[in-house]
Structures are given as structure tokens and as C-alpha cells.
Design a protein around this motif. Structure first.
Motif, PDB file in Angstrom:
ATOM      1  N   ARG A  21       0.644  -1.154   0.117  1.00 14.88           N
ATOM      2  CA  ARG A  21      -0.116  -0.156   0.092  1.00 14.88           C
ATOM      3  C   ARG A  21       0.866   1.140  -0.007  1.00 14.88           C
ATOM      4  O   ARG A  21       1.958   1.320   0.654  1.00 14.88           O
ATOM      5  N   GLN A  22       0.341   2.181  -0.762  1.00 16.91           N
ATOM      6  CA  GLN A  22       1.220   3.350  -0.826  1.00 16.91           C
ATOM      7  C   GLN A  22       1.449   4.309   0.298  1.00 16.91           C
ATOM      8  O   GLN A  22       2.507   4.850   0.794  1.00 16.91           O
ATOM      9  N   ARG A  23       0.177   4.245   1.145  1.00 20.43           N
ATOM     10  CA  ARG A  23      -0.055   5.253   2.080  1.00 20.43           C
ATOM     11  C   ARG A  23       1.052   4.836   3.444  1.00 20.43           C
ATOM     12  O   ARG A  23       1.542   5.853   3.999  1.00 20.43           O
ATOM     13  N   ASN A  79       3.202   1.436   3.153  1.00 17.89           N
ATOM     14  CA  ASN A  79       4.103   0.345   2.730  1.00 17.89           C
ATOM     15  C   ASN A  79       3.437  -0.733   3.298  1.00 17.89           C
ATOM     16  O   ASN A  79       4.400  -1.528   3.641  1.00 17.89           O
TER      17      ASN A  79
END
Length: 731
Positions: free
Chosen positions: A704-706, A708
Motif C-alpha cells: 500500500r502506498q500510504r 507501505n
């Protein structure tokens, strides 16, 4: 086409639906969609096999009646047509008590003042128990199977065979869930299931009222040999009348009015006898006074005594006559009671016929409204079609001059297609030839692995030397070799320009892992295991890009692409035109056929839902994998791929038969609950093991980008019977 599942409320209709689902695998509908009870509770809905239609009663009835498919539909209404029906009947006392509790538990606001005698009298939805049975008259109605609620527990195997013969299907299982299993699904809906307990709740007044109104039907159905009578019937009737309003007294007054007339006649006879006795007693008193006054005159007294004896004899004669009259009155009363009973039976039959006619009229009005809706929809569709035809005619007229140019384009397309077919034939020949040198390539791979192990020490030494030079080198080339380099601690060296090196070093290990564990690589490894795949079913196909990657590993398989969103239709059509043995379905996949809610806000996202949500509000057609495989006659072994964002379990339930012949199942899974109904990746592994599949590989892990955090990956499942699962060691 409809097959009705009819009953008075709380008479075993839900048990009948459970039998159809457990024994025959048939999901059933309700005319009312059961939004207040079964349709609102997921566990109860699954136990019963309830399928939702999300339409009004009139529109669903019109749709199901005109459909070529068979709909099994629950109803408590009177019969609206002559369609086939299964009618289940239960002891009227137990059904009335259970229905009373259902109304109190599930509709408390509407039944705040409801009493048990209101249900017995029929002052509630669907009327009384006898009225409902007479409306259907299942013994005389054509194409109607009458079953008894007690047969479910008494002889379930025989009941299943009887139902199977009636609907023309063989049972898939003779095992039925017991009552305690159903209570675990919903203890409020499945209250006790005991006729004895329900009947025990009837007070004496309620029992008296029940036998007056429903006794003859209970006797004709064999629940009792004789209708019980009450020794204190008048007191019971007075107590019942005291608790009823004027409207509810009318059925009982009609039954008792003749008895009141007979009682008045007998009271008149008694009054006449009492008056005669009073006259005689007055005469005796007068004679005794006269005798006392004339004690001295014996002759006179003897005359008085004679007159008294004569009066007594006359009185005894009158009493005998009165007794004969009373006996004759009793005989006449019995005859008149027989006439009264015959008249009451005729009145009951007439009232039943009137009720049937009224219900038929009401059903006719409902059917008329439904047919008018269908006619309006048809007229609207015809108007729309006429408008489209007019526009097409205008377009055709405007484009006639361009016809020659379009013919040239079509000719060029046909030429291109012919060339493509020739290229495909060449590829088939090349592929056949490549099989011959597969063994040689495998031997070369083994030699390469031996060489890699042999030069491992040399590469490590070269790494230490190269670290001191100014030559810029990259440690791993391409995502496909990332895992190999990490596992063997091998770092192949390649010189790159400084600007490309900076670009490569900017990639995070997570991105490199995503590319290294690609879907193409996973499919290539699985194909090398020798798994046979005849048909690929791509659910959530979008524009066909996943199938395009899969075709590299399984080029001879047939492909069926299932996609819910219309935005991908042009790409799907183009993909099917340019690839042989390929077809598509523009529908969502699920556990039943019909309509379903869908969140279509993102072209490459979207999720289906049985119930409307804030996001899922668009109605789309839904199908099942088993239905598509059966109607298209697709052959296994199958590869099933699901990219459906949390709706996997209903889709797998709708693919029960296809999974029996599947060699590979690919599912996109998540580490977080993206919907209330979705399974986490570890839960999906456990669920697939119950279906006989285990994980053999993964692809495309994503963080996930937000924050990791690990987000998702694709899991590759193969049957647990494969030899890979027999080995328990690493080497």
C-alpha cells in the motif's frame, strides 16, 4: 414459468424451501422478497437457499410467469393462476399460535393490539387457517401436490422422492439439516418447531373458538377423529362474546342463532307446565280451606275429597300429556338440529365459494395491473425501437454515398484477417516443432544451473574487486531474475550509463518484487508442470489483458471472458475478433441468475452486492459460471481466474460443478477487509482447502502506498491431489 410453494403462514413453507435447496440444489424465491425476515438475515438466507429478486410483487410475478426458466416461488396469497403448486399444511392450532408469535416478534408495531383469537378468526394478513386451505383446495386443484408438515420429521426420504417425482428432478442428496442447525442460523425465526408446545398455549376459550370455526376441516384432514365438545359451552361462548367486537361476533351468531330459537320453544312448554301446576296448587288450597270449614259435614267433606281426587287425576293426566309433548319436542329438536347442520354446511360452502370468488377477483385485478405494466413497458420499448429505427434509417440514407469506401475498408479487414489466420497456422506449426526440442532446452537449463553453482565463488570474488573500481555495474537485470539473484546470492555484472543506473536504483525492492513475481512467470512455471487446461474462464476480464498474458502459456485453450462493466465492451469485441476460440459475457458473476447491484464507479474496479449500498446502486445482469459452462458446452479441465474485489465466495458457490473439473484457480486476494463479505488472503487459503485446492504459487505482490503495508497478491491454487503436495521437504 412458476411452481408455487404455498401454505398458510408458519405451516412449514421455509422447511419446504430448505428441502429443495439441500436435496435438489434449487434456490427459491419469495413473492414478497422476505425483506423483513429471511432476506434480511445472511445466515438464514443461505440456510434456506433464498434468492432475492429486488422487484415489486407485480413485476416479479409478471417476469417469472413469462420466463422460460422455472421459478420456485413462496406465497401465502390465494392462487392467482393455474400454475403447478406444492401446498404444505400443518395442524391449524399449531399454525395459528406460531403465526401469532411471528407477527408479535417481527411486526411489533403493526400487531401491538393483536390477540390470539384475532388470528383464529382471520382478522390478520392472509385470513384464517380454514379460509386459506379452502382457497387453494389442494386435493381438488389440478397440478397440485399436498404434503403434511409432520411428514418432514416422520419420513423425510419418502417426502424427498415424492417432491422429486412431482418436479421432475432427481435429488442430489438425501441429507437435510436438522431443526437445531436451523435454530443456530436464526433462533427468533425458528422458534420451537413443536406442534405440541404450540397447541399447549391455547386457552380453553381460544380452543372452543377454534373448534367452532375450524373443527370440520381438522376432522377431514385427519388431525382428529371427532370434533371435541365442551360441557360448559354456553359459559365459554359468553366469555368469547365478551371479548369480541360486533364485527367478530357475526360468525358465531350465525352458528348459534338456530339453537336460541329451539331453546325459546322449550322454555314456552316449561312455562305452560309451570302455569298448570300453579293453577292446580291454587285449587288444592281452596279445597283444603273448604274441607277445614266443613269438618262437621262428612258428606260434604267426602264430596270435596272426591273433587280433589278428580282434580289430582286431571292434573296427572295433564302432566302426562306435557311429558309426551316434551318428549315429542326433544325428538323434533334432534330432527331440526340435523336440518340446522345441513344448512350450516351449505352456508359454509357458499361462504367459501364467495371468498374464492373475491380472492380470484382480487388476484385478477393484481394480474391486470401487472399485465398493464408489461404492456406499458412493451409500448415504451416499441416507441424507443421505432425512434432508433428512424435514426438508423436517417443514418443509412446519409451514409449511402459512403458505402463504396466502407466496402473497401471491409475488404482490407478481410485481407488482414486472412493474413492473421495464415500467421496463426505458422505459429501452430512452430509450436508443434518447439515441443520436440523442449527436452533439449530442459537439459540446457540444468547445465546452466550447474554452471551457475560452479562459478558462484568466482562471482563473489569479482564483486569484491568491482566494488573498488569506478565501473558502474547493476546487480540484477530484470524483475524475472530478482528472486534467483537473492536466493543464490549471485550478482551478474553489466555496465550501464550513469543516467540509466540512477533510474534503476530509484525502484524500491517492493516494486522489483512485484515485477519479478509476474503473472506471466507464474503461469509459465505452472504450464511447465504439465497441467492440462482446455478452457480458461476469466471473471473480471476488463479489456482482456489478463487473458492475453495467459494465452502465452496456454495458446490452445478456449477462452470465456466475463465482465460486468459495459465500458469494456468495444475492447472485448475486438479481442474476440482477433483471437479464435474466444467469447465474452457482459454480466456480473455470482451464485444465481437474475439481477444484482454493482459499483461501477471505477472502470478497472467495481464490486457486486446482493443488497444496495451507497456505492453499489446500478442494477446489472448476473450469471453463474456453472450456467455458462453448461449452456455453452465448455469442456474441462478448467482454469478459473477471479479479479472480483471481495465477491469471490458467491462466485465460487455458483461454480460448484465447474470446480470439480478445474486444474487451476487464480484469485486476487487482500490483506485487508475491503468489503464486509470479503475474505482475507489467509481465510481464502483455508476456504479453498475445504473445496480441495492448495496454493502452489503467487504473483504480483503489492504494498500500500500510504504506509507501505502489504496490500494484495494473486494466489494460484491447484488440486490437493497433485503430487506436489505429497512432498514435505525443501530439497
Amino acid at each position: 414459468m412458476i411452481i408455487w410453494l404455498a401454505s398458510y403462514p408458519r405451516s412449514g413453507n421455509t422447511a419446504l424451501r430448505t428441502i429443495l435447496y439441500s436435496a435438489f440444489g434449487i434456490r427459491t424465491y419469495s413473492l414478497y422478497d422476505d425483506k423483513g425476515d429471511i432476506g434480511f438475515r445472511p445466515a438464514l438466507r443461505e440456510a434456506v437457499g433464498h434468492a432475492s429478486h429486488a422487484l415489486s410483487e407485480q413485476k416479479f410475478y409478471a417476469h417469472a410467469s413469462l420466463s422460460d426458466e422455472t421459478y420456485f416461488v413462496k406465497t401465502h396469497d390465494a392462487p392467482p393462476d393455474e400454475a403447478k403448486a406444492i401446498y404444505i399444511v400443518r395442524d391449524g392450532r399449531a399454525a395459528s399460535v406460531s403465526y401469532y408469535h411471528y407477527l408479535k416478534d417481527f411486526w411489533p408495531a403493526q400487531s401491538k393490539t393483536l390477540l390470539l383469537k384475532d388470528v383464529i378468526l382471520g382478522n390478520c394478513s392472509f385470513g384464517s387457517w380454514s379460509e386459506h386451505f379452502m382457497a387453494w383446495s389442494p386435493q381438488r386443484r389440478p397440478n397440485t401436490l399436498l404434503i403434511n408438515f409432520n411428514d418432514i420429521a416422520r419420513d423425510p426420504a419418502r417426502l424427498i422422492d415424492t417432491i422429486g417425482a412431482f418436479i421432475g428432478q432427481r435429488p442430489r442428496s438425501m441429507e437435510l439439516p436438522n431443526f437445531e442447525d436451523l435454530r443456530k442460523a436464526d433462533s427468533t425465526f425458528f422458534r420451537s418447531g413443536s406442534d405440541h408446545k404450540n397447541i399447549g398455549e391455547l386457552e380453553s376459550d381460544d380452543q372452543c373458538l377454534f373448534w367452532i370455526l375450524h373443527g370440520e376441516l381438522m376432522k377431514s384432514l385427519g388431525y382428529v377423529d371427532n370434533v371435541p365438545t365442551s360441557s360448559n359451552l354456553p359459559q365459554s361462548i359468553r366469555r368469547i362474546f365478551a371479548g369480541l367486537g360486533e364485527r367478530d361476533q357475526s360468525p358465531l351468531k350465525a352458528t348459534l342463532s338456530v339453537s336460541e330459537v329451539d331453546r325459546a320453544a322449550r322454555l314456552d312448554v316449561i312455562h305452560e307446565r309451570d302455569a298448570a301446576i300453579a293453577t292446580l296448587q291454587s285449587r288444592i288450597a281452596q279445597l283444603e280451606q273448604t274441607l277445614a270449614a266443613s269438618e262437621g259435614d262428612r258428606t260434604a267433606r267426602l264430596g270435596v275429597i272426591h273433587e280433589r281426587d278428580t282434580a289430582i287425576a286431571t292434573l296427572q293426566g295433564q302432566i302426562a300429556q306435557l311429558q309426551q309433548t316434551l318428549a315429542a319436542s326433544e325428538a323434533d329438536r334432534a330432527a331440526r338440529l340435523d336440518v340446522i347442520h345441513e344448512r350450516d354446511a351449505a352456508i359454509a360452502a357458499l361462504q367459501s365459494r364467495i371468498a374464492q370468488l373475491e380472492q380470484t377477483l382480487a388476484a385478477s385485478e393484481v394480474d391486470r395491473a401487472a399485465r398493464l405494466d408489461v404492456i406499458h413497458e412493451r409500448d415504451a420499448a416499441i416507441a424507443t425501437l421505432q425512434s432508433q429505427i428512424a435514426r438508423l434509417e436517417q443514418t443509412l440514407a446519409a451514409s449511402e454515398a459512403d458505402r463504396a469506401a466502407r466496402l473497401d475498408v471491409i475488404h482490407e479487414r478481410d485481407t488482414t484477417i486472412a493474413t492473421l489466420h495464415r500467421n496463426l497456422e505458422k505459429l501452430d506449426v512452430a509450436f508443434a516443432g518447439s515441443e520436440a526440442d523442449r527436452a533439449a532446452r530442459l537439459a540446457a537449463i540444468h547445465d546452466r544451473d550447474a554452471t551457475i553453482n560452479a562459478i558462484k565463488a568466482d562471482i563473489e570474488q569479482a564483486q569484491r574487486a568491482l566494488a573498488e573500481t569506478t565501473t558502474t555495474q547493476v546487480t540484477v537485470i530484470g524483475s524475472r531474475w530478482w528472486k534467483l539473484g537473492r536466493r543464490l546470492n549471485i550478482v551478474p555484472s553489466v555496465e550501464l550509463p550513469p543516467q540509466k543506473l540512477r533510474m534503476f536504483r530509484s525502484e524500491t525492492p517492493e516494486v522489483l518484487a512485484f515485477h519479478a513475481a509476474s503473472t506471466a512467470r507464474a503461469l509459465e512455471k505452472i504450464a511447465a508442470r504439465g497441467l492440462e487446461i482446455s478452457t480458461v474462464i476469466d471473471v473480471g476480464a476488463s479489456n482482456g489483458m489478463w487473458s492475453a498474458v495467459t494465452r502465452q502459456s496456454f495458446p490452445k485453450a478456449s477462452y470465456l471472458l466475463i465482465e460486468a462493466q459495459k465500458v469494456h465492451k468495444p475492447d472485448l469485441i475486438n479481442y474476440c475478433l482477433t483471437n479464435s476460440n474466444t467469447d465474452y459475457v457482459l454480466a456480473a458473476a455470482g451464485d444465481s441468475i437474475g439481477q444484482i447491484y454493482f459499483d461501477d464507479s471505477a472502470p478497472f474496479g467495481g464490486v457486486a452486492s446482493h443488497q444496495p449500498t451507497e456505492a453499489a446502486r446500478t442494477m446489472l445482469p448476473v450469471t453463474t459460471i456453472d450456467h455458462e459452462v453448461s449452456t455453452r458446452r465448455l469442456s474441462g479441465p478448467f482454469l478459473i481466474k477471479l479479479d472480483t474485489h471481495g465477491f469471490e465466495v458467491p462466485i465460487l458457490q455458483g461454480a460448484a460443478e465447474t470446480l470439480k473439473h478445474a486444474n487451476l484457480v487464480v484469485i486476487e486476494v487482500y490483506n485487508f477487509k475491503i468489503t464486509d463479505q470479503s475474505l482475507l488472503f489467509d481465510e481464502m487459503c483455508a476456504y479453498m482447502r475445504t473445496l480441495g485446492f492448495g496454493v502452489i504459487d503467487i504473483s504480483e505482490p503489492l504494498w500500500r502506498q500510504r504506509d507501505n503495508a502489504f496490500w494484495q497478491l494473486d494466489l494460484f491454487f491447484i488440486p490437493l491431489t497433485r503430487p506436489e503436495f505429497a512432498a514435505r521437504t525443501y530439497t
